[in-house]
Design an enzyme around this catalytic site. Structure first.
Site, PDB file in Angstrom:
ATOM      1  N   SER A  37       0.384  -0.700  -0.411  1.00 15.26           N
ATOM      2  CA  SER A  37      -0.206   0.174  -0.069  1.00 15.26           C
ATOM      3  C   SER A  37       0.931   1.307  -0.064  1.00 15.26           C
ATOM      4  O   SER A  37       1.970   1.377   0.326  1.00 15.26           O
ATOM      5  CB  SER A  37      -0.921   0.048   0.824  1.00 15.26           C
ATOM      6  N   LYS A  92     -13.986  -6.253  -7.266  1.00 14.28           N
ATOM      7  CA  LYS A  92     -14.658  -5.441  -8.095  1.00 14.28           C
ATOM      8  C   LYS A  92     -15.253  -3.706  -8.502  1.00 14.28           C
ATOM      9  O   LYS A  92     -14.540  -3.359  -7.116  1.00 14.28           O
ATOM     10  CB  LYS A  92     -16.345  -6.135  -8.272  1.00 14.28           C
TER      11      LYS A  92
END
Length: 313
Positions: A37, A92
């Site tokens: 990250s 998604k």
């Protein structure tokens, strides 16, 4: 592959912490070996990297990555991962455009790795029973109502308002992932109205009219401005009664009689996603269904954009 799948989680935002980490921890086929990250900190003492290039250079053994970044930056990360020979799980929506996803699918096939375009709402308890009940029945009409408070469900997520962030279609694509799974015939966008705040680039609400190949109408109402009770419902009227799939697919009723009840929180479908990912990795397959994304793209193509009041969080 018989050993546990060594997985790195990329993009350590809210969805990664709330859903991915618990689902991975509960899956005996998958071992979390690193997190990646630009922000944040290590998880559980595991190696932590600022980007996937640093992960690849580190020597940490990785078999797969799950990408939880915003869709606008996901293609380049996924392409890099595929080039390393890593299997790829796409949160998604699987990409910012259809072209990105089909290119990734082709790249995964060429490299011989698995690519998974995950649709978590399809793993809600009522979805497969609804699909089974609707099979062979004549659909007369359907209504999709997906209304939620963006301030509650997407706090501080500015990317969702940018081009490629989908706006209200970020949750709306969950509804379409269910509808394309349970309805027995393909359906297509006829008209769409997209309400776009004057200070944003993506819609805050939308109304879309679909029609299936037999002429049955399907209406969709999306709104990020819902206060009070939230709605994630699909109602289908058939020649044999009316089916209601409520609470994001977790509660199924037929003619008012409850058929499936689930008391877990909304979006508790991630253990099913990781079971499926492990399954396709071990089988050497991919699972890349772009039907929900295609319908969103068509809504933007055919939609009339309506300027509405600014949205300020």
């Amino acid at each position: 592959m018989s050993a546990r799948i060594r997985l790195a989680l990329v993009g350590m935002g809210k969805i990664a912490h709330d859903q991915h980490l618990p689902a991975i921890a509960g899956n005996d086929d998958i071992e979390l070996v690193a997190t990646v990250s630009r922000h944040g900190e290590p998880v559980g003492g595991l190696p932590f990297f600022p980007n996937v290039e640093a992960l690849a250079a580190s020597g940490v053994a990785v078999d797969a990555v799950a990408l939880c970044t915003p869709p606008q930056v996901r293609r380049a990360i996924a392409q890099f991962a595929i080039e390393q020979g890593w299997h790829v799980f796409l949160e998604k929506p699987p990409g910012a455009t259809l072209a990105e996803v089909t290119a990734l699918r082709d790249a995964a096939t060429t490299r011989g790795v698995s690519l998974f375009a995950s649709w978590h709402s399809r793993y809600a308890d009522g979805v497969e029973p609804a699909r089974s009940w609707l099979s062979g029945r004549e659909v007369k009409r359907a209504t999709i109502t997906w209304r939620e408070d963006v301030r509650v469900w997407h706090p501080g997520q500015d990317w969702i308002w940018e081009p490629g962030g989908f706006g209200v279609f970020d949750p709306g694509i969950n509804a379409l992932s269910i509808a394309t799974r349970i309805l027995p015939r393909p359906f297509f966008v006829e008209t769409a109205e997209l309400d776009v705040p004057s200070n944003r680039a993506a819609p805050i609400a939308a109304r879309v009219a679909f029609r299936d190949t037999a002429g049955s109408a399907i209406a969709m109402d999306l709104d990020f401005r819902q206060e009070g009770p939230q709605h994630w419902d699909i109602e289908v009227e058939t020649d044999a009664g009316t089916l209601l799939l409520a609470k994001g697919g977790s509660v199924l009723t037929i003619d008012g009689k409850e058929a499936v009840a689930h008391d877990a929180e909304l979006h508790g479908e991630y253990p099913g996603l990781y079971r499926r990912f492990a399954e396709i990795v071990r089988a050497g397959e991919s699972d890349v269904d772009v039907a929900p994304l295609r319908l969103v793209a068509d809504a933007f193509l055919r939609g009339r954009h309506i300027a509405v009041e600014p949205f300020v969080e």
